[in-house]
Design an enzyme around this catalytic site. Sequence first.
Site, PDB file in Angstrom:
ATOM      1  N   ASP A 294      -8.503   5.061  -2.487  1.00 39.48           N
ATOM      2  CA  ASP A 294      -7.596   4.048  -2.474  1.00 39.48           C
ATOM      3  C   ASP A 294      -7.349   3.300  -3.434  1.00 39.48           C
ATOM      4  O   ASP A 294      -8.200   2.442  -3.958  1.00 39.48           O
ATOM      5  CB  ASP A 294      -8.095   3.116  -1.054  1.00 39.48           C
TER       6      ASP A 294
ATOM      7  N   CYS B  56       0.767  -1.236  -0.001  1.00 38.56           N
ATOM      8  CA  CYS B  56      -0.013  -0.086  -0.160  1.00 38.56           C
ATOM      9  C   CYS B  56       0.971   1.272  -0.116  1.00 38.56           C
ATOM     10  O   CYS B  56       0.511   2.313  -0.611  1.00 38.56           O
ATOM     11  CB  CYS B  56      -0.923  -0.091   1.113  1.00 38.56           C
TER      12      CYS B  56
ATOM     13  N   HIS C 153      -1.250   1.627   7.552  1.00 39.66           N
ATOM     14  CA  HIS C 153      -1.819   1.612   5.995  1.00 39.66           C
ATOM     15  C   HIS C 153      -1.857   3.084   5.446  1.00 39.66           C
ATOM     16  O   HIS C 153      -1.893   4.057   6.349  1.00 39.66           O
ATOM     17  CB  HIS C 153      -3.492   1.065   6.212  1.00 39.66           C
TER      18      HIS C 153
END
Length: 428
Positions: free
Chosen positions: A292, A248, A275
């Site tokens: 995202d 990520c 994250h």
Amino acid sequence: MPVREVSRLPELNEILETSDSNRLIIVDFFANWCGPCRMISPAFERMSMEFGNATFLKVNTDLARDVVMRYSISAMPTFLFFKNKQQVDSVRGANESAIISTIRKHYSSTPANPNAASDEEKKFLERFVGYTELRKMHTDEVFKALARSVMPDGISDRLESGEDEKKVLQELLDWFKNDFFAWFDRPTCPKCTLKCTTEGLNGTPTKEEKDGGAGRVEVYICDGCNSEMRFPRYNDPSKLLQTCTGRCGEWANCFGLILSAAGLENRFVLDTTDHVWNEVYLKKEQRWIHVDPCENTMDRPLLYTRGWKKQLKYCIAYGHDHVADVTWRYVFDSKKLVAEERNEVRQGVLENFLGKLNARQMAGATEERKRELAVRRVCELMEMMVLEAKNQRIGWEKLGEDMGGRTTASVNAHAVILRLSGYKLQNS
Ligand SMILES: [Zn+2]
């Protein structure tokens, strides 16, 4: 706090310079071969536990010669006392009661600035500083040109001609996830085509890896042939345009550059539970939305806490010229979170810290831009209040598949505030 060893003069100067003016700093000059030094050392450790608003340091006189020279230390042990950058006292010899009474003489239990960070808080806050550098790379014109050379054609033109931002953003997300970037879990050995089953080990980056901005590298050993495979964790987004792979962190980093190249104002959001994702400012809706790239999704800010049952604590958003605590957007009850669950750093200290970081980030901005950012900040506050009221009304249980985002209750705060302040944007 335990006693911290200082090995060089610049390190000591840094501590003296940045400490709160009410904070007492005590330095123990010792040598390993000195008997009295060894004898007093446990007592010094105990004092460091007892006097919380003081900093206890030790200097090995055989190693930190520059510190010894600077303070002309000639006997061991010697204790020097500092306050507000100045030396205020000294004690020679392993005299415990003299040390304690000197501490009592100068010690104050409260900081001059109640929002000054303690040593532990400073350590926690340090991680938030580096990402401002990352954001600079997202606005680099050369990097943006590189990004445009790999992106689908005409994206920025379409945005400029007024095409729906969300539609274009969704296309970008689709392209990024399906055709461009790949998720890296564990490597597959090129020789025996076996997928690695063991964890990666921490390795030292090679020069080439360092040049690509890799701060660390994961090293995997093939179960079949024992050959070594490396996964450098690149921080340089232009390098990621070539490697097109990562977790990520790499996804949000590279997508941040893509968004900037497309002409979409964006933020890089870091959550301390590890994250990261992006936010995009929609000009038409005049609000920031959650984006995202790993999940190929947007405007579903409760995805992590509801969907993944993750506990988010500190979500810090980095724009190219500002920083903001946006945790409220991603949790169900931010008031409760701040009051009960966030205990790594006091709220006032965090706000003070982000305020300073913001001032530094905004230093080069025009007055108009500063005003725009101020208006947006107020809008986000109003959005936060609307969101909290909505969540409270519905309740966690009944939210169902609702992952947050645009609500009908949202007001167009931006326009209202602009009108109230009598300030007009050029294009509104
Ligand atoms: Zn192999």
